[in-house]
Design a protein around this motif. Structure first.
Motif, mmCIF file in Angstrom:
data_model
loop_
_atom_site.group_PDB
_atom_site.id
_atom_site.type_symbol
_atom_site.label_atom_id
_atom_site.label_comp_id
_atom_site.label_asym_id
_atom_site.label_seq_id
_atom_site.Cartn_x
_atom_site.Cartn_y
_atom_site.Cartn_z
ATOM 1 N N TYR A 40 -4.623 2.229 -1.876
ATOM 2 C CA TYR A 40 -4.066 3.574 -1.745
ATOM 3 C C TYR A 40 -2.718 3.523 -1.032
ATOM 4 N N LEU A 41 -1.918 4.576 -1.261
ATOM 5 C CA LEU A 41 -0.596 4.675 -0.636
ATOM 6 C C LEU A 41 -0.280 6.142 -0.376
ATOM 7 N N ASN A 42 0.109 6.441 0.855
ATOM 8 C CA ASN A 42 0.545 7.784 1.227
ATOM 9 C C ASN A 42 2.049 7.864 0.959
ATOM 10 N N ASN A 43 2.427 8.600 -0.084
ATOM 11 C CA ASN A 43 3.836 8.718 -0.470
ATOM 12 C C ASN A 43 4.545 9.889 0.202
ATOM 13 N N THR A 44 3.874 10.557 1.125
ATOM 14 C CA THR A 44 4.476 11.729 1.770
ATOM 15 C C THR A 44 5.105 11.337 3.092
ATOM 16 N N ASP A 45 5.757 12.329 3.740
ATOM 17 C CA ASP A 45 6.367 12.089 5.049
ATOM 18 C C ASP A 45 5.516 12.653 6.179
ATOM 19 N N LEU A 46 4.222 12.881 5.914
ATOM 20 C CA LEU A 46 3.321 13.324 6.970
ATOM 21 C C LEU A 46 2.011 12.558 6.879
ATOM 22 N N ALA A 47 1.275 12.557 7.960
ATOM 23 C CA ALA A 47 -0.005 11.857 7.999
ATOM 24 C C ALA A 47 -1.061 12.658 7.239
ATOM 25 N N LEU A 48 -1.843 11.962 6.443
ATOM 26 C CA LEU A 48 -2.941 12.596 5.714
ATOM 27 C C LEU A 48 -4.231 12.295 6.464
ATOM 28 N N ARG A 49 -5.017 13.324 6.736
ATOM 29 C CA ARG A 49 -6.215 13.165 7.555
ATOM 30 C C ARG A 49 -7.488 13.311 6.729
#
Length: 195
Positions: A40-49
């Motif tokens: 997985y990869l978080n492509n956003t500029d905020l933390a995903l919880r």
């Protein structure tokens, strides 16, 4: 007048990719040990919880008794579930952060053939990843992504040869001395059983 608009297609806020034994195009076989990774990869500029990853296993060749991994297994639909309780890294995935969860399983040692249509076996994993955290540029109740991977299972052929002098069951009458004699012709029927 002509109206024009510029549309930009954004990268998925949360991406998910699956590999089997480190490959996407892996061809399995009977009695094979396989390891799946869900990257997985978080492509956003905020933390995903509170991220949750689910993977449903579809295919008659999976031997579920050999399943290993930290995920919770829901046997009603053969789905693996990872969350912060069994994969602590999913509690928060920072901006730009990547990671993976995985499991291992074996394929059955024999092909489950019951009908003529039982062939071309495949191993399929349908996976999803979601978080209740939503970037401000997305109008949705949650951040969600889905993917799947389907791999072929190689077939296996076996041949068994049988020779008969008396083959009445096939309606073939063979000629010649039996047991055979030197310089005299004896006929045999040969059956090749291919499975």
């Amino acid at each position: 007048s002509v109206n024009t608009a510029t549309i930009a297609i954004a990268t998925s806020p949360l991406s998910l990719k699956i590999t089997i034994n480190g490959e996407a195009e892996y061809v399995s076989k009977a009695d094979d040990s396989i390891a799946y990774n869900l990257n997985y990869l978080n492509n956003t500029d905020l933390a995903l919880r509170d991220v949750v990853i689910k993977a449903q296993l579809i295919g008659a060749m999976f031997d579920f008794s050999t399943l290993q991994g930290p995920a919770t297994f829901r046997s009603s639909d053969n789905t693996l579930i990872w969350n912060a309780s069994n994969a602590p890294q999913l509690a928060t995935i920072s901006a730009g952060q990547s990671g993976s969860v995985g499991f291992s399983i074996k394929t059955k040692s024999a092909y489950p053939i019951k009908r003529l249509s039982d062939r071309n076996f495949t191993l399929k994993v349908s996976a999803s990843i979601e978080s209740p955290t939503v970037p401000n540029f997305v109008s949705a109740e949650k951040t969600f992504s889905v993917t799947s991977l389907e791999n072929k299972v190689a077939g296996q052929a076996a041949i068994d040869a049988k020779a008969y002098f008396r083959d009445a069951a096939s309606g073939i009458l063979n000629n010649g001395p039996f047991p055979p004699k030197v310089n005299q012709l004896t006929q045999y029927t040969v059956h090749w059983l291919i499975t």
